[in-house]
Structure formats: C-alpha cells, structure tokens
Design an enzyme around this catalytic site. Structure first.
Site, PDB file in Angstrom:
ATOM      1  N   SER A 115       0.779  -1.702   0.176  1.00  0.00           N
ATOM      2  CA  SER A 115      -0.085   0.017   0.098  1.00  0.00           C
ATOM      3  C   SER A 115       0.689   1.848  -0.086  1.00  0.00           C
ATOM      4  O   SER A 115       1.695   1.687   1.301  1.00  0.00           O
ATOM      5  CB  SER A 115      -0.813  -0.146   1.326  1.00  0.00           C
ATOM      6  OG  SER A 115      -1.905  -1.047   1.157  1.00  0.00           O
ATOM      7  N   HIS A 158      -3.207   1.341  -4.422  1.00  0.00           N
ATOM      8  CA  HIS A 158      -3.075  -0.001  -4.985  1.00  0.00           C
ATOM      9  C   HIS A 158      -2.840   0.487  -6.794  1.00  0.00           C
ATOM     10  O   HIS A 158      -3.549   0.922  -7.098  1.00  0.00           O
ATOM     11  CB  HIS A 158      -3.527  -1.089  -5.026  1.00  0.00           C
ATOM     12  CG  HIS A 158      -2.715  -1.635  -3.523  1.00  0.00           C
ATOM     13  ND1 HIS A 158      -1.346  -2.625  -2.989  1.00  0.00           N
ATOM     14  CD2 HIS A 158      -3.125  -1.284  -2.151  1.00  0.00           C
ATOM     15  CE1 HIS A 158      -1.941  -2.453  -2.092  1.00  0.00           C
ATOM     16  NE2 HIS A 158      -2.558  -2.338  -1.401  1.00  0.00           N
ATOM     17  N   HIS A 182      -5.615  -8.386  -2.300  1.00  0.00           N
ATOM     18  CA  HIS A 182      -6.216  -8.589  -1.361  1.00  0.00           C
ATOM     19  C   HIS A 182      -7.354  -9.520  -1.191  1.00  0.00           C
ATOM     20  O   HIS A 182      -8.502  -9.923  -1.623  1.00  0.00           O
ATOM     21  CB  HIS A 182      -5.914  -7.969  -0.233  1.00  0.00           C
ATOM     22  CG  HIS A 182      -5.551  -7.133  -0.523  1.00  0.00           C
ATOM     23  ND1 HIS A 182      -5.594  -5.494  -1.288  1.00  0.00           N
ATOM     24  CD2 HIS A 182      -4.055  -6.342   0.576  1.00  0.00           C
ATOM     25  CE1 HIS A 182      -4.467  -4.995  -0.782  1.00  0.00           C
ATOM     26  NE2 HIS A 182      -4.019  -5.555   0.165  1.00  0.00           N
ATOM     27  N   TYR A 227      -9.754  -9.678   0.965  1.00  0.00           N
ATOM     28  CA  TYR A 227     -10.724  -9.758   1.365  1.00  0.00           C
ATOM     29  C   TYR A 227     -11.959  -8.914   0.209  1.00  0.00           C
ATOM     30  O   TYR A 227     -12.584  -8.401   0.197  1.00  0.00           O
ATOM     31  CB  TYR A 227     -10.169  -8.481   2.593  1.00  0.00           C
ATOM     32  CG  TYR A 227      -9.230  -7.171   2.353  1.00  0.00           C
ATOM     33  CD1 TYR A 227      -9.974  -6.422   0.834  1.00  0.00           C
ATOM     34  CD2 TYR A 227      -7.860  -6.699   2.806  1.00  0.00           C
ATOM     35  CE1 TYR A 227      -8.499  -5.064   0.560  1.00  0.00           C
ATOM     36  CE2 TYR A 227      -7.561  -5.940   2.763  1.00  0.00           C
ATOM     37  CZ  TYR A 227      -7.834  -5.137   1.174  1.00  0.00           C
ATOM     38  OH  TYR A 227      -7.050  -4.111   1.227  1.00  0.00           O
ATOM     39  N   GLU A 228     -10.881  -8.355  -0.765  1.00  0.00           N
ATOM     40  CA  GLU A 228     -11.683  -7.783  -2.092  1.00  0.00           C
ATOM     41  C   GLU A 228     -12.887  -9.197  -3.087  1.00  0.00           C
ATOM     42  O   GLU A 228     -13.332  -8.816  -2.899  1.00  0.00           O
ATOM     43  CB  GLU A 228     -10.295  -7.625  -3.208  1.00  0.00           C
ATOM     44  CG  GLU A 228      -9.715  -6.557  -2.387  1.00  0.00           C
ATOM     45  CD  GLU A 228      -8.723  -6.055  -4.021  1.00  0.00           C
ATOM     46  OE1 GLU A 228      -9.466  -5.583  -4.752  1.00  0.00           O
ATOM     47  OE2 GLU A 228      -7.820  -5.432  -3.117  1.00  0.00           O
ATOM     48  N   ALA A 285       2.538  -2.832   4.099  1.00  0.00           N
ATOM     49  CA  ALA A 285       2.477  -1.598   4.920  1.00  0.00           C
ATOM     50  C   ALA A 285       1.538  -2.433   6.284  1.00  0.00           C
ATOM     51  O   ALA A 285       0.819  -3.553   6.022  1.00  0.00           O
ATOM     52  CB  ALA A 285       0.997  -0.764   4.309  1.00  0.00           C
ATOM     53  N   MET A 335      -2.798  -7.359   6.167  1.00  0.00           N
ATOM     54  CA  MET A 335      -3.933  -7.866   5.237  1.00  0.00           C
ATOM     55  C   MET A 335      -3.405  -8.248   4.188  1.00  0.00           C
ATOM     56  O   MET A 335      -3.803  -8.489   3.124  1.00  0.00           O
ATOM     57  CB  MET A 335      -4.455  -7.378   4.942  1.00  0.00           C
ATOM     58  CG  MET A 335      -5.399  -6.202   6.064  1.00  0.00           C
ATOM     59  SD  MET A 335      -7.144  -5.083   5.872  1.00  0.00           S
ATOM     60  CE  MET A 335      -6.711  -4.125   7.658  1.00  0.00           C
ATOM     61  N   SER A 336      -1.610  -9.012   4.338  1.00  0.00           N
ATOM     62  CA  SER A 336      -1.799  -9.132   2.408  1.00  0.00           C
ATOM     63  C   SER A 336      -0.799 -10.319   2.877  1.00  0.00           C
ATOM     64  O   SER A 336      -0.275 -11.098   3.657  1.00  0.00           O
ATOM     65  CB  SER A 336      -1.005  -8.402   1.759  1.00  0.00           C
ATOM     66  OG  SER A 336       0.196  -7.813   2.236  1.00  0.00           O
ATOM     67  N   ASN A 391       1.149   2.657  11.201  1.00  0.00           N
ATOM     68  CA  ASN A 391       0.560   2.550  12.524  1.00  0.00           C
ATOM     69  C   ASN A 391       1.212   2.085  13.115  1.00  0.00           C
ATOM     70  O   ASN A 391       1.167   0.745  13.467  1.00  0.00           O
ATOM     71  CB  ASN A 391      -0.801   2.903  12.390  1.00  0.00           C
ATOM     72  CG  ASN A 391      -1.260   1.123  11.232  1.00  0.00           C
ATOM     73  OD1 ASN A 391      -0.938   1.238  10.510  1.00  0.00           O
ATOM     74  ND2 ASN A 391      -1.916   0.352  12.733  1.00  0.00           N
ATOM     75  N   HIS A 413      -7.210   3.717   7.111  1.00  0.00           N
ATOM     76  CA  HIS A 413      -6.533   3.311   5.630  1.00  0.00           C
ATOM     77  C   HIS A 413      -5.919   4.937   5.012  1.00  0.00           C
ATOM     78  O   HIS A 413      -4.483   5.084   4.737  1.00  0.00           O
ATOM     79  CB  HIS A 413      -7.440   3.283   4.427  1.00  0.00           C
ATOM     80  CG  HIS A 413      -6.611   2.253   3.511  1.00  0.00           C
ATOM     81  ND1 HIS A 413      -5.940   1.739   3.353  1.00  0.00           N
ATOM     82  CD2 HIS A 413      -6.979   3.028   2.142  1.00  0.00           C
ATOM     83  CE1 HIS A 413      -5.316   1.779   1.475  1.00  0.00           C
ATOM     84  NE2 HIS A 413      -5.930   1.857   0.932  1.00  0.00           N
TER      85      HIS A 413
HETATM   86  N1  HPA Z   1      -3.969  -3.708  10.754  1.00  0.00           N
HETATM   87  C1  HPA Z   1      -3.865  -4.314   9.592  1.00  0.00           C
HETATM   88  N2  HPA Z   1      -3.146  -3.994   8.682  1.00  0.00           N
HETATM   89  C2  HPA Z   1      -2.882  -2.692   8.479  1.00  0.00           C
HETATM   90  C3  HPA Z   1      -2.988  -2.359   9.482  1.00  0.00           C
HETATM   91  C4  HPA Z   1      -3.166  -2.598  10.907  1.00  0.00           C
HETATM   92  O1  HPA Z   1      -2.898  -1.753  11.898  1.00  0.00           O
HETATM   93  N3  HPA Z   1      -1.734  -1.755   9.311  1.00  0.00           N
HETATM   94  C5  HPA Z   1      -1.362  -1.099   8.000  1.00  0.00           C
HETATM   95  N4  HPA Z   1      -1.740  -2.588   7.321  1.00  0.00           N
END
Ligand code: HPA
Length: 266
Positions: free
Chosen positions: A27, A58, A80, A82-83, A110, A205-206, A229, A241
């Site tokens: 990301s 993306h 991903h 989740y898509e 990320a 998530m990837s 984060n 996001h």
């Molecule tokens: N959780 C899940 N996926 C992420 C996060 C998170 O805190 N930050 C960036 N991708």
C-alpha cells in the site's frame, strides 16, 4: 493458458538478462517504481490472468527495469483476499513469477505494529508469519502438492542480505513475525492482545497467501513491512486507511534505498 501469455509478454520486456528479483509493492509504496530505470511496463489489464487492484493506494502495472544495476520486475499493485473472499487472489501473478524464475520474490506491505519501540515509519524484516484463520491459498490443490513445508518461508540467506543492506544504508531495521488478518476491517484491541500472546510483532492484510503460493513453486521469499501505525489498542487513535497511505508515502524513500542497496548486494 492465460498466465503463460502474461509470462511471454513479460519475458519479451525482460530480454536475456537473468531476472534477479520480482518486487511486489505494498500500500502506497508505488513511488518505489520511480527509482527503477524503466525498460518497459505493462498494465495488469493487458496481462491475462492478472487481477486489477480495486483499493486506493494500489496501482496495477508491471514494470521491468534496472535497480541497483540488476534486472527487476516490479509489480505495482496487488489484490487482497478481502476483495474477493479468495485467499488465492494473487495466485495467477505468482504462477507467472514461477515461470519467470526470479532469484527472489520481495513482498512488501504496510503493517500495524504490536511493539511499542517500533513505531510508524519503521521498516520490519519479516522473519516468519502466523496464518491461523482457516483460509489457505492452496485449498483444493490436487494430489499432494499442497503439503508445502513453511519452515524457511522467508529465506534466511536473503534475510541476511537485507540486514546487510540496511546496515550499509544506516536504515534502522526491526525484525519480527507478521500475522495475517484477513481484513478489510481493522482488528479489535482484544484481537491484537491475542496476536501478541501468539507471538506476532506486526499485523497486516496481505503477503502471507502470496508467500505460501511462492513456496508452493519453490520461489525464495523476502518479506519487508513498512510500519504505518500502531495496531489497535497499542497507540492512541484508530488505525485507518488514510494514515496507512500517508505514512506509506512518507517512508517509501527508505524502502526504496533499502531495496536499491539490496539489489547491489545480490
Ligand atoms: N492492521 C491490519 N493491516 C494493516 C494495519 C493494521 O493495523 N496497518 C496497515 N495495514
């Protein structure tokens, strides 16, 4: 076979030079493709079997060029699980890589940090992963081919080279275990406490499904997270996001320097 056409198109761009690395950009790390001396590029839409990313941050382009003097294929954009609900969403792309046979596949992403000392903007070398959610990209694999060992999922030899590249560039590099959360909702603080108890250092998530498919085809994987984060409940505020994209863009330069030096060392 569609993926075969994609590989043929990419081989035309790559030419006769050995392909040293395929780099999947996470990301908001798309600007990394700017540091590649481009020989050519193809939109995912023109690569049969390649999925088009539907999430902001993306792109959807395969770039062939030179980085640190080595021939690389940069995949700017991923889909991903989740898509689509499918853990094997990136499988056609990885199958194409299996045909191209890069020396290593570098999966970047990320991620949220579970470690207070590793804050937003940090880079983390993935040394191992946790995937316990019951979905696996090799579900339905015929015969015994799905029984893939995952003991060296993130190749130890290449990981040493990443450490050396970070040292030579004076880039602080954390290390840890990445836990795959399917998303797209972020985690609850209780889930993050559970992840910590399980041994995770970062969540995202990837990457994990892609690593599993890479290992299915014997491809060597390097995993590098850009921490955007603190995970839910670790820091103040909610993961979101927008923050992922902003910190990703701010810190993409460090990732680009690290990858450039890594290519020089390969
Ligand atoms: N959780 C899940 N996926 C992420 C996060 C998170 O805190 N930050 C960036 N991708």
């Amino acid at each position: 076979m569609p993926v075969g056409f994609a590989a043929t198109k990419l081989k035309t761009l790559i030419g006769s030079a050995p392909l040293e690395a395929a780099i999947v950009l996470g990301s908001s790390l798309g600007t990394i493709s700017d540091v590649v001396e481009r020989a050519g590029s193809i939109s995912y839409a023109d690569l049969p079997g390649f999925p088009e990313p539907g999430v902001s941050g993306h792109g959807g382009e395969a770039i062939v060029g030179s980085l640190g003097g080595k021939t690389v294929l940069v995949l700017a954009g991923r889909v991903h699980a989740y898509e689509t609900g499918r853990a094997d969403a990136m499988r056609p792309v990885i199958e194409c890589l299996a045909d191209l046979q890069p020396r290593c596949v570098i999966l970047t992403n990320a991620a949220g940090s579970l470690v207070e000392a590793v804050g937003p903007g940090s880079l983390m070398l993935i040394t191992d992963h946790i995937s316990l959610f019951g979905t696996n990209p090799l579900t339905g694999e015929p015969g015994d081919a799905g029984f893939v060992p995952m003991t060296n999922a993130y190749d130890r030899g290449f990981a040493d080279l990443v450490r050396r590249a970070a040292h030579e560039e004076s880039i602080p590099l954390a290390e840890g275990v990445y836990l795959w959360c399917t998303g797209p909702s972020f985690e609850t603080p209780a889930e993050i406490r559970a992840a910590r108890a399980l041994g995770a250092d970062a969540v995202g998530m990837s990457t994990v499904p892609e690593t599993i498919v890479c290992r299915r085809y014997g491809l060597n994987v390097i995993g590098i997270s850009l921490i955007t984060n603190f995970a839910a409940g670790i820091g103040p505020g909610d993961p979101n996001h927008e923050e992922t994209k902003r910190v990703g863009q701010q810190s993409a330069g460090d990732m680009a320097r690290l990858l450039t030096r890594l290519m020089e060392l390969l």
